[in-house]
Scaffold this motif. Structure first.
Motif, PDB file in Angstrom:
ATOM      1  N   SER A 130     -10.863   1.865   1.222  1.00 59.61           N
ATOM      2  CA  SER A 130     -11.647   1.571   0.026  1.00 59.61           C
ATOM      3  C   SER A 130     -11.560   2.708  -0.988  1.00 59.61           C
ATOM      4  O   SER A 130     -11.440   2.472  -2.198  1.00 59.61           O
ATOM      5  CB  SER A 130     -13.104   1.311   0.419  1.00 59.61           C
ATOM      6  N   ASP A 131     -11.602   3.939  -0.501  1.00 52.95           N
ATOM      7  CA  ASP A 131     -11.492   5.100  -1.385  1.00 52.95           C
ATOM      8  C   ASP A 131     -10.133   5.118  -2.094  1.00 52.95           C
ATOM      9  O   ASP A 131     -10.061   5.324  -3.309  1.00 52.95           O
ATOM     10  CB  ASP A 131     -11.698   6.390  -0.590  1.00 52.95           C
ATOM     11  N   LEU A 132      -9.069   4.901  -1.341  1.00 59.30           N
ATOM     12  CA  LEU A 132      -7.729   4.864  -1.947  1.00 59.30           C
ATOM     13  C   LEU A 132      -7.635   3.752  -2.987  1.00 59.30           C
ATOM     14  O   LEU A 132      -7.094   3.954  -4.077  1.00 59.30           O
ATOM     15  CB  LEU A 132      -6.658   4.649  -0.876  1.00 59.30           C
ATOM     16  N   ALA A 133      -8.150   2.581  -2.646  1.00 58.44           N
ATOM     17  CA  ALA A 133      -8.098   1.443  -3.565  1.00 58.44           C
ATOM     18  C   ALA A 133      -8.849   1.768  -4.852  1.00 58.44           C
ATOM     19  O   ALA A 133      -8.353   1.512  -5.962  1.00 58.44           O
ATOM     20  CB  ALA A 133      -8.677   0.199  -2.903  1.00 58.44           C
ATOM     21  N   GLU A 134     -10.013   2.343  -4.705  1.00 54.36           N
ATOM     22  CA  GLU A 134     -10.829   2.670  -5.872  1.00 54.36           C
ATOM     23  C   GLU A 134     -10.174   3.746  -6.735  1.00 54.36           C
ATOM     24  O   GLU A 134     -10.061   3.587  -7.956  1.00 54.36           O
ATOM     25  CB  GLU A 134     -12.212   3.142  -5.403  1.00 54.36           C
ATOM     26  N   ARG A 135      -9.737   4.829  -6.102  1.00 53.27           N
ATOM     27  CA  ARG A 135      -9.152   5.946  -6.858  1.00 53.27           C
ATOM     28  C   ARG A 135      -7.842   5.581  -7.545  1.00 53.27           C
ATOM     29  O   ARG A 135      -7.537   6.095  -8.615  1.00 53.27           O
ATOM     30  CB  ARG A 135      -8.899   7.149  -5.941  1.00 53.27           C
ATOM     31  N   ARG A 136      -7.068   4.711  -6.919  1.00 54.55           N
ATOM     32  CA  ARG A 136      -5.722   4.417  -7.428  1.00 54.55           C
ATOM     33  C   ARG A 136      -5.593   3.044  -8.075  1.00 54.55           C
ATOM     34  O   ARG A 136      -4.499   2.632  -8.460  1.00 54.55           O
ATOM     35  CB  ARG A 136      -4.696   4.562  -6.308  1.00 54.55           C
ATOM     36  N   GLY A 137      -6.694   2.312  -8.201  1.00 56.05           N
ATOM     37  CA  GLY A 137      -6.653   1.018  -8.875  1.00 56.05           C
ATOM     38  C   GLY A 137      -5.869  -0.036  -8.112  1.00 56.05           C
ATOM     39  O   GLY A 137      -5.227  -0.896  -8.721  1.00 56.05           O
ATOM     40  N   LEU A 138      -5.933   0.021  -6.785  1.00 57.25           N
ATOM     41  CA  LEU A 138      -5.206  -0.919  -5.943  1.00 57.25           C
ATOM     42  C   LEU A 138      -6.161  -1.950  -5.352  1.00 57.25           C
ATOM     43  O   LEU A 138      -7.370  -1.728  -5.296  1.00 57.25           O
ATOM     44  CB  LEU A 138      -4.533  -0.182  -4.774  1.00 57.25           C
ATOM     45  N   SER A 139      -5.604  -3.042  -4.854  1.00 57.86           N
ATOM     46  CA  SER A 139      -6.390  -3.941  -4.019  1.00 57.86           C
ATOM     47  C   SER A 139      -6.535  -3.260  -2.659  1.00 57.86           C
ATOM     48  O   SER A 139      -5.746  -2.367  -2.303  1.00 57.86           O
ATOM     49  CB  SER A 139      -5.672  -5.283  -3.849  1.00 57.86           C
ATOM     50  N   ALA A 140      -7.515  -3.677  -1.898  1.00 55.87           N
ATOM     51  CA  ALA A 140      -7.656  -3.138  -0.541  1.00 55.87           C
ATOM     52  C   ALA A 140      -6.421  -3.486   0.290  1.00 55.87           C
ATOM     53  O   ALA A 140      -5.988  -2.698   1.133  1.00 55.87           O
ATOM     54  CB  ALA A 140      -8.920  -3.686   0.117  1.00 55.87           C
ATOM     55  N   PHE A 141      -5.823  -4.640   0.022  1.00 53.14           N
ATOM     56  CA  PHE A 141      -4.613  -5.040   0.746  1.00 53.14           C
ATOM     57  C   PHE A 141      -3.485  -4.042   0.513  1.00 53.14           C
ATOM     58  O   PHE A 141      -2.812  -3.629   1.457  1.00 53.14           O
ATOM     59  CB  PHE A 141      -4.157  -6.445   0.317  1.00 53.14           C
ATOM     60  N   ASP A 142      -3.256  -3.661  -0.739  1.00 54.80           N
ATOM     61  CA  ASP A 142      -2.199  -2.697  -1.033  1.00 54.80           C
ATOM     62  C   ASP A 142      -2.547  -1.310  -0.515  1.00 54.80           C
ATOM     63  O   ASP A 142      -1.669  -0.565  -0.057  1.00 54.80           O
ATOM     64  CB  ASP A 142      -1.918  -2.641  -2.533  1.00 54.80           C
ATOM     65  N   ALA A 143      -3.820  -0.952  -0.571  1.00 58.75           N
ATOM     66  CA  ALA A 143      -4.242   0.368  -0.100  1.00 58.75           C
ATOM     67  C   ALA A 143      -3.997   0.537   1.400  1.00 58.75           C
ATOM     68  O   ALA A 143      -3.799   1.664   1.869  1.00 58.75           O
ATOM     69  CB  ALA A 143      -5.708   0.596  -0.437  1.00 58.75           C
TER      70      ALA A 143
END
Length: 158
Positions: A87-100
């Motif tokens: 979730s942190d990666l998705a939020e910081r990098r503007g990704l979906s949770a799937f891509d993160a």
């Protein structure tokens, strides 16, 4: 070792998605250990099912594609997903949770990442992960990614 996402597999399996970059990665599959998160088989299977429903392929082609994919021996990461980290990666990098999930696997294991997804490639590069994607950029950009990767690995493991 290399993490691959669904876009890579689909370039191998769907004739309309085939391209020299994907074909080159497929050739490397015999000599490089390929990894994917546990989400990956479901994502690929779903994309093939959607392609069938849209009339791009037939049922036989879909089932044969799944068999070809299974024969490649791609290693599926069995670790339980760290939802907070993803979730942190998705939020910081503007990704979906799937891509993160793909990015988290590459970071956790210290692997490189192959994708056609520009947003995922950019996020991975920003996190210091070596990225295999079409049009990788200049040598200076690769050096910058290497430095960022070292810093991110240090921070990630702290």
């Amino acid at each position: 070792m290399l993490v691959i996402d669904a876009s890579i597999a689909l370039a191998w399996l769907l004739e309309r998605e085939r391209n020299p970059f994907g074909d080159g990665l497929l050739e490397k599959a015999a000599s490089v250990e390929l990894w994917a998160p546990s989400l990956w088989p479901l994502e690929v299977a779903n994309a093939l099912l959607v392609a069938e429903r849209r009339g791009r392929i037939d049922r036989t082609t879909r089932l044969e594609a799944l068999e070809r994919l299974a024969a490649l021996g791609i290693r599926i990461d069995a670790a339980v997903a760290d939802l907070l980290r993803i979730s942190d990666l998705a939020e910081r990098r503007g990704l979906s949770a799937f891509d993160a999930v793909y990015l988290e696997l590459a970071l956790r294991r210290g692997f490189e990442l192959a994708t056609f997804d520009r947003d995922l490639a950019a996020a991975a590069a920003a996190e210091g992960v070596a990225v295999h994607a079409p049009a990788q950029g200049s040598a200076a950009q690769r050096r910058q990614r290497y430095r960022a990767r070292a810093q991110a690995a240090k921070a990630y493991n702290s």
